[in-house]
Design an enzyme around this catalytic site. Structure first.
Site, PDB file in Angstrom:
ATOM      1  N   ARG A 113      -1.919  -1.485 -18.820  1.00 31.55           N
ATOM      2  CA  ARG A 113      -3.169  -0.739 -18.674  1.00 31.55           C
ATOM      3  C   ARG A 113      -3.007   0.287 -17.557  1.00 31.55           C
ATOM      4  NH1 ARG A 113      -6.323  -3.282 -21.785  1.00 31.55           N
ATOM      5  NH2 ARG A 113      -7.936  -1.732 -21.496  1.00 31.55           N
ATOM      6  N   THR A 156      -3.776   7.413 -21.453  1.00 31.79           N
ATOM      7  CA  THR A 156      -3.613   6.042 -20.991  1.00 31.79           C
ATOM      8  C   THR A 156      -2.222   5.605 -21.414  1.00 31.79           C
ATOM      9  OG1 THR A 156      -4.557   5.253 -23.066  1.00 31.79           O
ATOM     10  CG2 THR A 156      -6.051   5.382 -21.183  1.00 31.79           C
ATOM     11  N   LYS A 191      -2.491   2.070 -24.996  1.00 28.84           N
ATOM     12  CA  LYS A 191      -2.988   2.098 -26.373  1.00 28.84           C
ATOM     13  C   LYS A 191      -1.784   2.205 -27.322  1.00 28.84           C
ATOM     14  CE  LYS A 191      -7.566   3.902 -25.208  1.00 28.84           C
ATOM     15  NZ  LYS A 191      -7.642   4.543 -23.900  1.00 28.84           N
ATOM     16  N   TYR A 223       0.842  -1.197   0.000  1.00 28.80           N
ATOM     17  CA  TYR A 223       0.000   0.000   0.000  1.00 28.80           C
ATOM     18  C   TYR A 223       0.873   1.241   0.000  1.00 28.80           C
ATOM     19  CZ  TYR A 223      -5.032  -0.515   0.162  1.00 28.80           C
ATOM     20  OH  TYR A 223      -6.329  -0.684  -0.197  1.00 28.80           O
ATOM     21  N   GLU A 251      -0.631   4.791  -0.462  1.00 25.69           N
ATOM     22  CA  GLU A 251      -1.438   5.999  -0.717  1.00 25.69           C
ATOM     23  C   GLU A 251      -0.621   7.250  -0.390  1.00 25.69           C
ATOM     24  OE1 GLU A 251      -4.985   5.300   1.503  1.00 25.69           O
ATOM     25  OE2 GLU A 251      -5.763   3.939  -0.024  1.00 25.69           O
ATOM     26  N   ASP A 253      -6.810  15.239 -23.699  1.00 27.13           N
ATOM     27  CA  ASP A 253      -6.783  13.799 -23.425  1.00 27.13           C
ATOM     28  C   ASP A 253      -6.154  13.141 -24.646  1.00 27.13           C
ATOM     29  OD1 ASP A 253      -7.352  11.133 -23.281  1.00 27.13           O
ATOM     30  OD2 ASP A 253      -9.442  11.386 -22.669  1.00 27.13           O
TER      31      ASP A 253
HETATM   32  N1  DSN Z   1     -12.119   2.320 -24.293  1.00 31.19           N
HETATM   33  C1  DSN Z   1     -11.283   3.317 -24.899  1.00 31.19           C
HETATM   34  C2  DSN Z   1     -11.387   3.266 -26.376  1.00 31.19           C
HETATM   35  O1  DSN Z   1     -11.664   2.199 -26.881  1.00 31.19           O
HETATM   36  O2  DSN Z   1     -11.178   4.258 -27.052  1.00 31.19           O
HETATM   37  C3  DSN Z   1     -11.577   4.652 -24.392  1.00 31.19           C
HETATM   38  O3  DSN Z   1     -11.958   4.586 -23.061  1.00 31.19           O
END
Ligand code: DSN
Length: 491
Positions: free
Chosen positions: A294, A285, A288, A79, A81, A256
């Site tokens: 993730r 994120t 991607k 942990y 935090e 974003d």
């Molecule tokens: N789930 C993501 C996407 O597929 O673009 C965005 O949250």
């Protein structure tokens, strides 16, 4: 040794330790099998499925074995935090190291003054950012005299007033059907509830972002936050222009970049197309186009960094230290020259995919792409996005249905299919393979027909001409076998 299909000179991510990784995975799966065999079986099946399907989901990728293995350690058991050097638990010295290294790589990779590596997802990163902007900019009415600087210092009475005040804060983001994300002010999401929200769309003729219309909307609406970025818009954005608009109306520009962070990291998007020098706060994120584990990241200018740094426990639960460690490894990989070649190839492949559709008579939203996304309008095939998605899945092609601007079938059935090139580019696909992918998709959709349900016409049911699924899946398997996933990794 496997050679990186992207550069043909550098080793593929993981190529130099693939035998060790194979042995590690075999042992791990055997251990899992003794405890819960169904989980071992599902894990084995997942790699088999991923190996034998054309993964075209624009938000997915394949992380390197180093990134994946980093997540399976005892860092998970701690942990922590709080923030680096200021934790609510004892014994966080190693987590401090992990978070420091992840943040350092993120700052250097993206050229950001400050980076926060804790968010568990992109949605969490956006919530941290929204709260930090509120905390930095919103003064509780009447409390400034009492020495309260921002919303993080409120008394109970101040919270009471803030709750009333939050309804009046305004957020302007891209609409869902133009390619924006749920967290950009979509009504059913918390971002559409905590703010008074309005959306900007795209030009009805061209499908492109209209900066003059956006400026007009911003002048009228005067948002606290102008959100840039998208999940399903197949074009680049001029963030310098967005910043000009934000400055003119006194808004904070939050971008974003979850979808295109890999193209920013890989220096495909530079200058006005790189959001980091222009936005006050940038979120992303890591899994991607960036090809990491993730998770999420927030980058911020000094004005916002103190508030972002309070993300846990203000907005987030305890940091996932094992995932932050994997973010650090992925970011270190993304700082290698081979990643820039990969990112360029992602964009080149998207163009080849788009051209493959256009020359076969298919319609694309905006008429093409200049990022990693192709948005196929399936109306000319006489099917909904839902029917197209299912028929393609039957044929070994994994995509997701997506709304298109002014979609007559709404956000559930949709009229579009969103396709992305990051994952198959990691496998080594080039422009010729993506042209063949377009051919296979058109082949399937041309042989898909809507079918009626017992109650009448259905937007979900479909029929696929006999033999199509098997024939197309066999052709896909040939492409996949020539570009193996995790080459050399035997389980
Ligand atoms: N789930 C993501 C996407 O597929 O673009 C965005 O949250």
């Amino acid at each position: 040794m496997a050679v990186d299909p992207v550069t043909t000179s550098a080793p593929a991510p993981g190529a130099d330790y693939v035998e060790t990784a194979s042995a590690a995975y075999r042992d791990i799966l055997q251990i899992i099998e003794t405890v819960e065999p169904r989980i071992a079986a599902a894990t084995r099946k997942e790699i088999a499925d991923q190996r034998d399907s054309l993964k075209l989901i624009a938000s997915e990728n394949y992380a390197s074995p180093a990134v994946l293995l980093t997540m399976g350690t005892w860092l998970s058991d701690k942990y922590a935090e709080g923030t680096i050097g200021h934790r609510f638990y004892a014994g966080c010295q190693n987590v401090d190291t992990v978070e420091t290294v992840a943040a350092e790589h993120a700052r250097e990779l993206f050229g950001a003054p400050y980076a926060y590596a804790q968010p568990h997802s992109g949605i969490d990163a956006n919530l941290v950012a929204y709260w930090a902007i509120l905390a930095t900019r919103v003064e509780a009415p009447g409390l400034a005299d009492a020495g309260v600087k921002n919303v993080n210092d409120l008394s109970e009475e101040g919270w009471e007033k803030l709750r009333a005040q939050l309804g009046n804060q305004r957020l302007l983001g891209m609409s869902l059907d133009a390619g924006g994300h749920l967290t950009h002010g979509f009504r059913p999401n918390i971002s559409g509830k905590m703010f008074h929200q309005r959306s900007y769309g795209t030009d009805p003729e061209t499908g492109l972002l209209d900066y003059d219309a956006l400026a007009k909307a911003a002048r009228e609406f005067k948002p606290l936050i102008l959100v840039g970025g998208y999940s399903a818009y197949p074009r680049r954005i001029n963030f310098a222009k967005m910043r000009e608009i934000a400055d003119e109306v006194g808004a904070t520009l939050m971008v974003d970049m979850a979808h295109f962070a890999g193209l920013v990291a890989g220096k495909v998007f530079t200058g006005d197309e790189d959001p980091v020098p222009h936005a006050h706060v940038t979120t992303t994120t890591t899994h991607k186009s960036l090809r990491g584990p993730r998770g999420g990241l927030v980058l911020a200018t000094p004005e916002y960094s103190d508030a972002v740094d309070k993300g846990c426990p203000m907005v987030l639960g305890g940091p996932l230290s094992h995932v932050m460690a994997a973010k650090a490894v992925a970011l270190a990989e993304a700082r290698q020259p081979a990643f820039q070649a990969y990112a360029q190839r992602v964009a080149d492949n998207a163009k080849a995919l788009a051209e493959g559709f256009l020359k076969r008579g298919a319609r694309l939203v905006t008429g093409g792409t200049d990022n990693h996304i192709v948005l196929l309008d399936v109306q000319s095939f006489g099917v909904t996005g839902r029917q197209a998605e299912s028929a393609l899945l039957d044929s070994g092609i994994v995509t997701n249905r997506n709304s298109i601007p002014a979609d007559p079938n709404g956000a559930w059935y949709t009229s579009g299919i969103r396709l992305g090139t990051p994952a198959l580019t990691t496998r080594g696909f080039g422009p010729d393979e993506f042209d063949r992918v377009a051919e296979l998709i058109v082949d399937v959709l041309a042989k898909t027909e809507p079918a009626a349900a017992a109650s009448g016409p259905s937007k979900a049911k479909y029929s696929l001409a006999d033999g199509t699924a098997e024939r197309v899946h066999a052709a896909a398997s040939e492409l996949l076998a020539a570009n193996p996933l995790y080459p050399g990794l035997t389980l």
